[in-house]
Write a protein that holds these residues in place. Structure first.
Motif, PDB file in Angstrom:
ATOM      1  N   LEU A 103      42.790  40.931  49.794  1.00  0.00           N
ATOM      2  CA  LEU A 103      41.828  41.049  50.957  1.00  0.00           C
ATOM      3  C   LEU A 103      40.435  40.553  50.333  1.00  0.00           C
ATOM      4  O   LEU A 103      40.127  40.952  49.187  1.00  0.00           O
ATOM      5  N   ARG A 104      39.832  39.317  50.776  1.00  0.00           N
ATOM      6  CA  ARG A 104      38.454  39.338  50.256  1.00  0.00           C
ATOM      7  C   ARG A 104      37.264  39.945  50.558  1.00  0.00           C
ATOM      8  O   ARG A 104      36.895  40.104  51.765  1.00  0.00           O
ATOM      9  N   ALA A 105      36.975  40.826  49.469  1.00  0.00           N
ATOM     10  CA  ALA A 105      36.259  42.141  49.842  1.00  0.00           C
ATOM     11  C   ALA A 105      34.673  41.765  50.238  1.00  0.00           C
ATOM     12  O   ALA A 105      34.070  42.468  50.923  1.00  0.00           O
ATOM     13  N   GLY A 106      34.437  40.345  50.173  1.00  0.00           N
ATOM     14  CA  GLY A 106      32.904  39.990  50.595  1.00  0.00           C
ATOM     15  C   GLY A 106      33.142  39.850  52.171  1.00  0.00           C
ATOM     16  O   GLY A 106      32.232  39.821  52.620  1.00  0.00           O
ATOM     17  N   THR A 107      34.337  39.946  52.796  1.00  0.00           N
ATOM     18  CA  THR A 107      34.309  39.919  54.320  1.00  0.00           C
ATOM     19  C   THR A 107      34.237  41.434  54.897  1.00  0.00           C
ATOM     20  O   THR A 107      34.245  41.515  56.117  1.00  0.00           O
ATOM     21  N   LEU A 108      34.053  42.427  54.087  1.00  0.00           N
ATOM     22  CA  LEU A 108      33.884  43.556  54.721  1.00  0.00           C
ATOM     23  C   LEU A 108      32.618  43.893  55.197  1.00  0.00           C
ATOM     24  O   LEU A 108      31.713  43.224  54.801  1.00  0.00           O
ATOM     25  N   ASP A 109      32.249  44.491  56.267  1.00  0.00           N
ATOM     26  CA  ASP A 109      31.225  44.712  56.886  1.00  0.00           C
ATOM     27  C   ASP A 109      30.137  45.476  55.699  1.00  0.00           C
ATOM     28  O   ASP A 109      28.916  44.989  55.485  1.00  0.00           O
ATOM     29  N   ASP A 110      30.787  46.092  54.846  1.00  0.00           N
ATOM     30  CA  ASP A 110      30.169  46.935  54.021  1.00  0.00           C
ATOM     31  C   ASP A 110      30.643  46.507  52.411  1.00  0.00           C
ATOM     32  O   ASP A 110      31.785  47.305  52.131  1.00  0.00           O
ATOM     33  N   PRO A 111      30.557  45.458  51.991  1.00  0.00           N
ATOM     34  CA  PRO A 111      31.523  45.165  50.703  1.00  0.00           C
ATOM     35  C   PRO A 111      31.254  46.082  49.540  1.00  0.00           C
ATOM     36  O   PRO A 111      31.931  45.996  48.520  1.00  0.00           O
ATOM     37  N   THR A 112      30.086  46.829  49.677  1.00  0.00           N
ATOM     38  CA  THR A 112      29.968  47.817  48.384  1.00  0.00           C
ATOM     39  C   THR A 112      31.041  48.847  48.212  1.00  0.00           C
ATOM     40  O   THR A 112      31.150  49.651  47.527  1.00  0.00           O
ATOM     41  N   LEU A 113      31.939  49.013  49.606  1.00  0.00           N
ATOM     42  CA  LEU A 113      33.096  49.885  49.564  1.00  0.00           C
ATOM     43  C   LEU A 113      34.203  49.531  48.468  1.00  0.00           C
ATOM     44  O   LEU A 113      34.853  50.461  48.036  1.00  0.00           O
ATOM     45  N   MET A 114      34.201  48.444  47.970  1.00  0.00           N
ATOM     46  CA  MET A 114      35.523  47.855  47.147  1.00  0.00           C
ATOM     47  C   MET A 114      34.978  47.246  46.038  1.00  0.00           C
ATOM     48  O   MET A 114      35.054  45.849  46.060  1.00  0.00           O
ATOM     49  N   PRO A 115      34.147  47.630  45.007  1.00  0.00           N
ATOM     50  CA  PRO A 115      33.766  46.862  43.768  1.00  0.00           C
ATOM     51  C   PRO A 115      34.761  46.662  42.960  1.00  0.00           C
ATOM     52  O   PRO A 115      35.946  47.419  42.919  1.00  0.00           O
ATOM     53  N   PRO A 116      34.846  45.649  41.911  1.00  0.00           N
ATOM     54  CA  PRO A 116      35.902  45.410  41.122  1.00  0.00           C
ATOM     55  C   PRO A 116      36.131  46.530  40.060  1.00  0.00           C
ATOM     56  O   PRO A 116      35.325  47.149  39.574  1.00  0.00           O
ATOM     57  N   ASP A 117      37.619  46.726  39.979  1.00  0.00           N
ATOM     58  CA  ASP A 117      38.082  47.358  38.934  1.00  0.00           C
ATOM     59  C   ASP A 117      38.019  46.743  37.908  1.00  0.00           C
ATOM     60  O   ASP A 117      38.120  47.489  36.461  1.00  0.00           O
ATOM     61  N   VAL A 118      38.386  45.353  37.829  1.00  0.00           N
ATOM     62  CA  VAL A 118      38.666  44.560  36.556  1.00  0.00           C
ATOM     63  C   VAL A 118      38.116  43.230  36.918  1.00  0.00           C
ATOM     64  O   VAL A 118      38.368  42.685  37.900  1.00  0.00           O
ATOM     65  N   HIS A 119      37.565  42.777  35.710  1.00  0.00           N
ATOM     66  CA  HIS A 119      37.310  41.235  35.868  1.00  0.00           C
ATOM     67  C   HIS A 119      38.493  40.290  35.114  1.00  0.00           C
ATOM     68  O   HIS A 119      38.789  40.720  33.969  1.00  0.00           O
ATOM     69  N   ILE A 120      39.383  39.475  35.795  1.00  0.00           N
ATOM     70  CA  ILE A 120      40.319  38.746  35.133  1.00  0.00           C
ATOM     71  C   ILE A 120      40.074  37.293  35.292  1.00  0.00           C
ATOM     72  O   ILE A 120      39.118  36.475  35.756  1.00  0.00           O
ATOM     73  N   TYR A 121      40.617  36.679  34.143  1.00  0.00           N
ATOM     74  CA  TYR A 121      40.594  35.184  33.819  1.00  0.00           C
ATOM     75  C   TYR A 121      38.883  34.848  33.399  1.00  0.00           C
ATOM     76  O   TYR A 121      38.523  34.148  33.826  1.00  0.00           O
ATOM     77  N   THR A 122      38.510  35.960  32.416  1.00  0.00           N
ATOM     78  CA  THR A 122      37.241  35.581  32.205  1.00  0.00           C
ATOM     79  C   THR A 122      36.953  34.663  31.193  1.00  0.00           C
ATOM     80  O   THR A 122      36.184  34.081  30.777  1.00  0.00           O
ATOM     81  N   SER A 123      38.142  33.826  30.934  1.00  0.00           N
ATOM     82  CA  SER A 123      38.069  32.815  29.803  1.00  0.00           C
ATOM     83  C   SER A 123      37.563  31.697  30.437  1.00  0.00           C
ATOM     84  O   SER A 123      37.018  30.914  29.852  1.00  0.00           O
ATOM     85  N   THR A 124      37.632  31.633  31.905  1.00  0.00           N
ATOM     86  CA  THR A 124      36.867  30.400  32.544  1.00  0.00           C
ATOM     87  C   THR A 124      35.515  30.905  33.391  1.00  0.00           C
ATOM     88  O   THR A 124      35.136  30.392  34.335  1.00  0.00           O
ATOM     89  N   ARG A 125      35.355  32.115  32.926  1.00  0.00           N
ATOM     90  CA  ARG A 125      34.091  32.669  33.513  1.00  0.00           C
ATOM     91  C   ARG A 125      32.770  31.676  33.269  1.00  0.00           C
ATOM     92  O   ARG A 125      32.708  30.893  32.258  1.00  0.00           O
ATOM     93  N   LEU A 126      32.150  31.592  34.417  1.00  0.00           N
ATOM     94  CA  LEU A 126      30.662  30.868  34.341  1.00  0.00           C
ATOM     95  C   LEU A 126      29.787  31.175  33.280  1.00  0.00           C
ATOM     96  O   LEU A 126      29.639  32.684  33.061  1.00  0.00           O
ATOM     97  N   PRO A 127      29.499  30.094  32.316  1.00  0.00           N
ATOM     98  CA  PRO A 127      28.680  30.699  31.147  1.00  0.00           C
ATOM     99  C   PRO A 127      27.465  31.389  31.077  1.00  0.00           C
ATOM    100  O   PRO A 127      27.212  32.217  30.262  1.00  0.00           O
ATOM    101  N   TRP A 128      26.761  31.435  32.504  1.00  0.00           N
ATOM    102  CA  TRP A 128      25.645  32.108  32.741  1.00  0.00           C
ATOM    103  C   TRP A 128      25.797  33.369  33.235  1.00  0.00           C
ATOM    104  O   TRP A 128      25.005  34.274  33.454  1.00  0.00           O
ATOM    105  N   TYR A 129      27.319  33.752  33.622  1.00  0.00           N
ATOM    106  CA  TYR A 129      27.542  34.999  34.507  1.00  0.00           C
ATOM    107  C   TYR A 129      27.770  35.951  33.516  1.00  0.00           C
ATOM    108  O   TYR A 129      28.470  36.125  32.455  1.00  0.00           O
ATOM    109  N   VAL A 130      26.864  37.322  33.592  1.00  0.00           N
ATOM    110  CA  VAL A 130      26.826  38.449  32.552  1.00  0.00           C
ATOM    111  C   VAL A 130      27.682  39.488  33.440  1.00  0.00           C
ATOM    112  O   VAL A 130      27.426  39.794  34.339  1.00  0.00           O
TER     113      VAL A 130
END
Lengths: 164, 137
Positions: A103-130
């Motif tokens: 499920l794309r959590a951004g489509t929730l009316d309250d997306p704060t209900l489902m924060p990420p547990d884990v960030h994956i494929y950070t090898s291609t993370r945008l270089p400015w994303y902290v």
């Protein structure tokens, strides 16, 4: 994380599709892979994994489009037939086919209900994303047994048993 | 944008729509509004604003859909007609709609080419912190 989350409802931009999530997600991924970046147009997607029968459409019907995926097995993206917002995906590589929805959590009316547990494929993370301080993050993927909660692993085993 | 811009290409996930950005965009927004969150399914959109004439369609014809927007004047989203990936939008923008495209940066082939410079509407931000060079958002 097995109790349903109060008020976990969502839908598309035009309102034709509405859904309810009737259990806590198995796990929530922030996926920084290039495929998710291209599909969202953003830095990563936020996918809340849940049994398909616990994400219930309360209005409308999705339009499903199969697109290529990194595994080569394909990904089915469920969209609103009118405004084309993507609501969830099925990755066919999982062996669980359509029994599990991303499920794309951004489509929730309250997306704060489902924060990420884990960030994956950070090898291609945008270089400015902290990454948030203290966030669990892996360069590619993780070991399910040591990352998912015991309750979620139990639910996964039930899904696998049902899939045969 | 980072300095030293060079023309760059992007497209949808099935490869039908391909485009080329010919000149340096005036600005890149990280937009955390609830509309961008819903449309992307994520925490925020990364949108680069650029003159429409500076985005050249190399192959494929986009399908355009008009949707409601926060301003009430509507947002036109350009998608691949096959895989439905959104590549850019046109907002009213004080009458500039047909002249300015808001390209989804994630659809670029080489993402190192772009960097967010403004945390637009940051008050609606959530998980995932952003930081452009030298500036804490």
């Amino acid at each position: 994380m097995t109790d349903p989350i109060e008020g976990a409802e969502g839908g598309c931009t035009c309102g034709q599709l509405r859904y309810e999530v009737r259990a806590a997600p198995l796990i929530v991924h922030a996926c920084h892979c290039r495929w998710c970046q291209r599909q969202t147009g953003g830095p990563h997607v936020i996918n809340a994994l849940c049994e398909s029968d616990l994400i219930v459409l309360t209005r409308g019907e999705v339009e499903e489009i199969t697109v290529p995926s990194p595994s080569g097995e394909g990904q089915v993206i469920a969209r609103c037939p009118s405004c084309k917002d993507a609501i969830w995906s099925n990755y066919l590589v999982t062996g669980l086919g359509k029994r599990i929805r991303f499920l794309r959590a951004g489509t929730l009316d309250d997306p704060t209900l489902m924060p990420p547990d884990v960030h994956i494929y950070t090898s291609t993370r945008l270089p400015w994303y902290v990454l948030p301080e203290g966030a669990l993050a892996v360069e590619e993927f993780y070991d399910t047994e040591t990352t998912w909660s015991a309750a979620s692993i139990e639910r996964l085993q039930a899904l696998k048993a049902a899939a045969g | 944008m980072r300095s030293g811009f060079e023309p760059c290409e992007g497209g949808c996930t099935c490869g039908h729509v391909r485009y080329r950005v010919l000149s340096e965009p005036p600005i890149v927004h990280c937009c955390h509004c609830s509309w961008c969150q819903r449309q992307s399914g994520s925490a925020f959109a990364v949108n680069t604003l650029i003159e429409s004439a500076r985005v050249e369609v190399r192959s494929g014809a986009v399908e355009e859909l008009m949707l409601p927007s926060p301003s009430g004047r509507g947002q036109r989203i350009a998608r691949c007609p096959k895989c439905r990936i959104a590549v850019w939008s046109n907002y009213h923008m004080g009458g500039l709609r047909d002249h300015a495209r808001v390209v989804r940066v994630g659809t670029l082939d080489a993402l190192g080419a772009a960097a967010g410079t403004h945390g637009a509407w940051k008050n609606q931000g959530r998980n995932g912190q952003i930081e452009s060079e030298g500036e804490r958002q």
